[in-house]
Design a protein around this motif. Sequence first.
Motif, PDB file in Angstrom:
ATOM      1  N   VAL A 435       0.844  -1.193   0.000  1.00 53.30           N
ATOM      2  CA  VAL A 435       0.000   0.000   0.000  1.00 53.30           C
ATOM      3  C   VAL A 435       0.877   1.240   0.000  1.00 53.30           C
ATOM      4  N   GLY A 436       0.778   2.046  -1.059  1.00 57.11           N
ATOM      5  CA  GLY A 436       1.500   3.311  -1.102  1.00 57.11           C
ATOM      6  C   GLY A 436       0.619   4.488  -0.783  1.00 57.11           C
ATOM      7  N   ASP A 437      -0.684   4.344  -1.055  1.00 54.66           N
ATOM      8  CA  ASP A 437      -1.659   5.413  -0.856  1.00 54.66           C
ATOM      9  C   ASP A 437      -2.749   4.922   0.079  1.00 54.66           C
ATOM     10  N   LEU A 438      -2.721   5.349   1.326  1.00 59.98           N
ATOM     11  CA  LEU A 438      -3.689   4.898   2.324  1.00 59.98           C
ATOM     12  C   LEU A 438      -5.094   5.382   2.020  1.00 59.98           C
ATOM     13  N   PRO A 472       3.283   6.591   1.927  1.00 59.63           N
ATOM     14  CA  PRO A 472       4.597   6.692   1.265  1.00 59.63           C
ATOM     15  C   PRO A 472       4.538   7.421  -0.076  1.00 59.63           C
ATOM     16  N   LEU A 473       3.421   7.274  -0.797  1.00 60.72           N
ATOM     17  CA  LEU A 473       3.289   7.925  -2.097  1.00 60.72           C
ATOM     18  C   LEU A 473       3.490   9.431  -2.002  1.00 60.72           C
ATOM     19  N   HIS A 474       3.078  10.019  -0.878  1.00 60.50           N
ATOM     20  CA  HIS A 474       3.189  11.465  -0.707  1.00 60.50           C
ATOM     21  C   HIS A 474       4.503  11.876  -0.038  1.00 60.50           C
ATOM     22  N   SER A 475       5.385  10.912   0.185  1.00 58.36           N
ATOM     23  CA  SER A 475       6.676  11.221   0.829  1.00 58.36           C
ATOM     24  C   SER A 475       7.848  10.726  -0.001  1.00 58.36           C
ATOM     25  N   VAL A 476       7.629  10.574  -1.302  1.00 61.54           N
ATOM     26  CA  VAL A 476       8.703  10.107  -2.174  1.00 61.54           C
ATOM     27  C   VAL A 476       9.869  11.086  -2.179  1.00 61.54           C
ATOM     28  N   ASP A 477       9.615  12.356  -1.903  1.00 63.89           N
ATOM     29  CA  ASP A 477      10.702  13.332  -1.848  1.00 63.89           C
ATOM     30  C   ASP A 477      11.738  12.977  -0.790  1.00 63.89           C
ATOM     31  N   ASN A 478      11.305  12.205   0.231  1.00 61.46           N
ATOM     32  CA  ASN A 478      12.237  11.801   1.288  1.00 61.46           C
ATOM     33  C   ASN A 478      12.998  10.527   0.938  1.00 61.46           C
ATOM     34  N   LEU A 479      12.627   9.874  -0.164  1.00 60.74           N
ATOM     35  CA  LEU A 479      13.220   8.600  -0.552  1.00 60.74           C
ATOM     36  C   LEU A 479      14.567   8.834  -1.231  1.00 60.74           C
ATOM     37  N   PRO A 482      17.036   2.860  -4.023  1.00 58.84           N
ATOM     38  CA  PRO A 482      16.271   2.147  -5.064  1.00 58.84           C
ATOM     39  C   PRO A 482      15.204   1.244  -4.461  1.00 58.84           C
ATOM     40  N   MET A 483      14.196   0.925  -5.269  1.00 58.91           N
ATOM     41  CA  MET A 483      13.183  -0.050  -4.848  1.00 58.91           C
ATOM     42  C   MET A 483      12.652  -0.794  -6.055  1.00 58.91           C
ATOM     43  N   ILE A 484      12.100  -1.982  -5.772  1.00 57.94           N
ATOM     44  CA  ILE A 484      11.437  -2.787  -6.796  1.00 57.94           C
ATOM     45  C   ILE A 484      10.053  -3.156  -6.284  1.00 57.94           C
ATOM     46  N   LEU A 485       9.063  -3.142  -7.187  1.00 58.95           N
ATOM     47  CA  LEU A 485       7.667  -3.391  -6.838  1.00 58.95           C
ATOM     48  C   LEU A 485       7.155  -4.596  -7.619  1.00 58.95           C
ATOM     49  N   PHE A 486       6.460  -5.497  -6.923  1.00 60.56           N
ATOM     50  CA  PHE A 486       5.845  -6.671  -7.545  1.00 60.56           C
ATOM     51  C   PHE A 486       4.334  -6.595  -7.332  1.00 60.56           C
ATOM     52  N   GLN A 487       3.560  -6.838  -8.394  1.00 58.64           N
ATOM     53  CA  GLN A 487       2.120  -6.608  -8.306  1.00 58.64           C
ATOM     54  C   GLN A 487       1.343  -7.586  -9.177  1.00 58.64           C
ATOM     55  N   GLY A 488       0.264  -8.159  -8.621  1.00 58.54           N
ATOM     56  CA  GLY A 488      -0.668  -8.965  -9.392  1.00 58.54           C
ATOM     57  C   GLY A 488      -1.708  -8.076 -10.044  1.00 58.54           C
ATOM     58  N   LEU A 489      -1.982  -8.307 -11.300  1.00 60.39           N
ATOM     59  CA  LEU A 489      -2.908  -7.436 -12.032  1.00 60.39           C
ATOM     60  C   LEU A 489      -4.368  -7.723 -11.717  1.00 60.39           C
ATOM     61  N   GLU A 490      -4.642  -8.830 -10.992  1.00 57.58           N
ATOM     62  CA  GLU A 490      -6.021  -9.151 -10.616  1.00 57.58           C
ATOM     63  C   GLU A 490      -6.285  -8.845  -9.142  1.00 57.58           C
ATOM     64  N   ASP A 491      -5.426  -8.101  -8.515  1.00 58.32           N
ATOM     65  CA  ASP A 491      -5.530  -7.818  -7.079  1.00 58.32           C
ATOM     66  C   ASP A 491      -6.732  -6.914  -6.801  1.00 58.32           C
ATOM     67  N   LYS A 492      -7.659  -7.399  -5.945  1.00 62.80           N
ATOM     68  CA  LYS A 492      -8.832  -6.613  -5.562  1.00 62.80           C
ATOM     69  C   LYS A 492      -8.666  -5.957  -4.196  1.00 62.80           C
ATOM     70  N   GLU A 500       1.517   1.093  -9.523  1.00 61.61           N
ATOM     71  CA  GLU A 500       1.813   1.938 -10.678  1.00 61.61           C
ATOM     72  C   GLU A 500       2.072   3.382 -10.257  1.00 61.61           C
ATOM     73  N   SER A 501       1.269   3.896  -9.328  1.00 57.13           N
ATOM     74  CA  SER A 501       1.454   5.269  -8.857  1.00 57.13           C
ATOM     75  C   SER A 501       2.783   5.422  -8.131  1.00 57.13           C
ATOM     76  N   MET A 502       3.137   4.425  -7.321  1.00 57.86           N
ATOM     77  CA  MET A 502       4.405   4.474  -6.593  1.00 57.86           C
ATOM     78  C   MET A 502       5.577   4.418  -7.566  1.00 57.86           C
ATOM     79  N   TYR A 503       5.489   3.552  -8.549  1.00 59.56           N
ATOM     80  CA  TYR A 503       6.547   3.434  -9.558  1.00 59.56           C
ATOM     81  C   TYR A 503       6.744   4.758 -10.297  1.00 59.56           C
ATOM     82  N   ASP A 504       5.652   5.360 -10.737  1.00 59.62           N
ATOM     83  CA  ASP A 504       5.740   6.621 -11.480  1.00 59.62           C
ATOM     84  C   ASP A 504       6.373   7.720 -10.627  1.00 59.62           C
TER      85      ASP A 504
END
Length: 603
Positions: A435-438, A472-479, A482-492, A500-504
Motif C-alpha cells: 500500500v503506497g496510498d492509504l 509513502p506515495l506522498h513522501s517520495v521526496d524523502n526517498l 532504489p526499490m522494486i515493486l511486484f504486483q498482481g494485475l487481478e488484485d482486488k 503503478e502510482s508508486m513506480y511513477d
Amino acid sequence: GSLILRSPSLTESKAPTFRKLLDGPSTKLRFADGVLDYKNKLLWAVCEDHRTVSSPSDVKNTIAMIDFSKQEASIEHVAEGKDFYLAPRLSPDQKHLAFVAYDHPNMPWDATSLYLRDNQTGKVQEIVAGHSIVQPRFSPNGTLYWIDDSSGWWNLYSYSDDKLSCPIWPQEKEFGGPHWTFGQKTYDFVDDKTLVIANGKELGTFDIEAKTFSPFVTPFTSFSKVSYANGLVCFIGAAFDFPPTIATYSLLSQKKCESIRCSISTDLSKFQGYLSIPETIKYPTANNRYAFANYYPPTNKDYDGKKDACIGLAKPPLLVKIHGGPTSCARSQLQFGIQYWTSRGFAVADVNYGGSTGFGTEYRNRLRSSDYKSPGSWGIVDVQDCCAMAEYLVKEGKVHPKRLAITGGSAGGYTTLACLCFRDVFTVGASYYGVGDLEALARDTHKFESRYLDGLIGRYPQDKAVYVERSPLHSVDNLNVPMILFQGLEDKVVPPKQAESMYDAVKRKGLPVALVEFEGEGHGFRIAKNIRTALDGEYTFYCTVFGIKCANEEKITYTIANYKPANTLRPYFSLALAAKCVVGIAAAAILSSTFLRTRNNNK
C-alpha cells in the motif's frame, strides 16, 4: 458458488451422492464455516448476501439455517443485524447454537460478542462481549467453551448453567489467533474432562479438573487444525526445519506421532547443511519497549572460508522481512522463501513488530487507536521496530551496515515503503502488492477490511491529513534509495494502481526503480513460475544495488528505470557456489504460497 451436500456411502460398493441445495450464481449467496445436523436435515452456516450490492458495505452477513429435509431446500436467517458473523457451532443435542458476531469499526481481534441461541424457542442470548472471542465449541456434555483475550492473552473459558468461568488455564500464552480465516481449531475434546490443545510450541492433553498438561513428543513446534476421534489426534504440524504436515498422535498404548502427508514431496535430507535455523531475538526499540524477530544466519555447507569472503567471515547483507496483516505474525515453520536467501549468503530477520500476534493483547494493540478518535500508530510503531531490528543487528556486528534490504507483502509492503520513505536506515527495498496510498485503500477495498484503517490510522475522511502524512506515495521526496515493486494485475485488495502510482513517483524523482507485474495473480502470488520469477527478480535487484555477483548467475529480466551502473563493490558471494544453492532452486516449485497470506472470505 453453489451449495452442494455430499452424502457418504453406507457401503464400499456404492459411491457417495451429491445434491445441490442452492445455486450460488443465481442466488448470489455465499456460505462458509458450516456445521451439519444430518439427523434433522439442517445445515447452519455463515451467509453473505450479494444480491443488492453497490458498495462493500452493502454486503449482508447472517447466520443461516438451510433446511434440506424437502426436495427444495429453504433458508432461514436465524441471526442478522451485525456486520459480521463467524463460527456457528451446535451443541451435541442440537438444541443450542453458539456463534460470534461483531460490528465495524472493530475487527474480530478487537472486540466481538459470543451468543447462544436456543434452537427450540429461537431466543438468542449474549454470553460475553467486549473482547476478541474465537473458536466457540461444545464439550460432549454440552458445556460451551471458547477462547478470548480478556486476561490480556487468548486463553480458554467456559459457560455452563448460566455461569461464566475464569480462565480455565491462565497462561501468558496464546491458545488462539486472529480470525483472518474460517475454520480455525487449536483444541478439541477427548471427553468431558480432557482437552487436546496447542499450548504455545507444544501439543498435548489438558486435564480440566486437575489443571495438568501432558505434552506429546513430536518433531513440531507449531500446531493448527487440531481434531480428536477414536483415540487419535489429527493436526497440521510444522517447525523451523519441518514444513507443514498432516500428522496424527495416538492416545492409545503406543503414544506415537506419525506424519501422514507433508506439504512437499521433496526429500528434505538433501537440504541438510543448507537450512538456516533461526534464533528468536528480543531487542530494544523506541519508547523503552522491546520487539521480537526470528534471525536466520547465512547457511551453506559448501562455503569454503579459505577461498571466499562469505558466510562466517565477512558481514553478510541483511534482508528484513515484514509479515502482512498487520495483525499477523512471522510464521514458525520451514519457509523456503527464507532459505532461498540464507543459502545465498544473506542474513534474514523475520520481524514480529509491535502489532503482531502471539505476544498478548497489549503487544497486538500497539498499532491500534484505543478509542477510534485519536489516530492509530500504523506507519509509526512498525517502522520504528523494523528499523530498530536492522540497527540492532548492525550494532551486534552480525550484518553489513551498508547492505540492508527490506521486503514485505500487502501490509508488510506498506511498512516496507514507509521504512524507505520515512527513515534513512535501509539501502534498498522490495514491496509485494504493498500500500503506497492509504486514502486509496480506505476508499477501495472489500468489506472485511473496509474499516480496518479506522483503528490503525484514523477515521476517513475526518482524519484525511493523517492518511496523507502516513502515505509513502506522498513522501517520495524523502526517498533516497532504489526499490522494486511486484504486483498482481487481478488484485482486488490492493489494486494495481497503487504500485503503478508508486513506480511513477519514484521514477520521476530519478531513483532506480522497477515494476514487475503478473497477469492472473491477485493478492498473493499462487503460480509457482511467478513466485520463482519474483524471488529471482528481487535477488538480482539487490545484487545489482549491492554490487554482489549472483550465486547462480540469475539474469535481470525486467527494466530498471534510472539505473546507471556504478563501480561494483567487492563481490560478497562467490560464483564457486553457483551450483550449490539447491534450497532456492526448489523454493518456488515446492511452496507456491511463499508470499501468500490468505484473506478472510468476507467480501
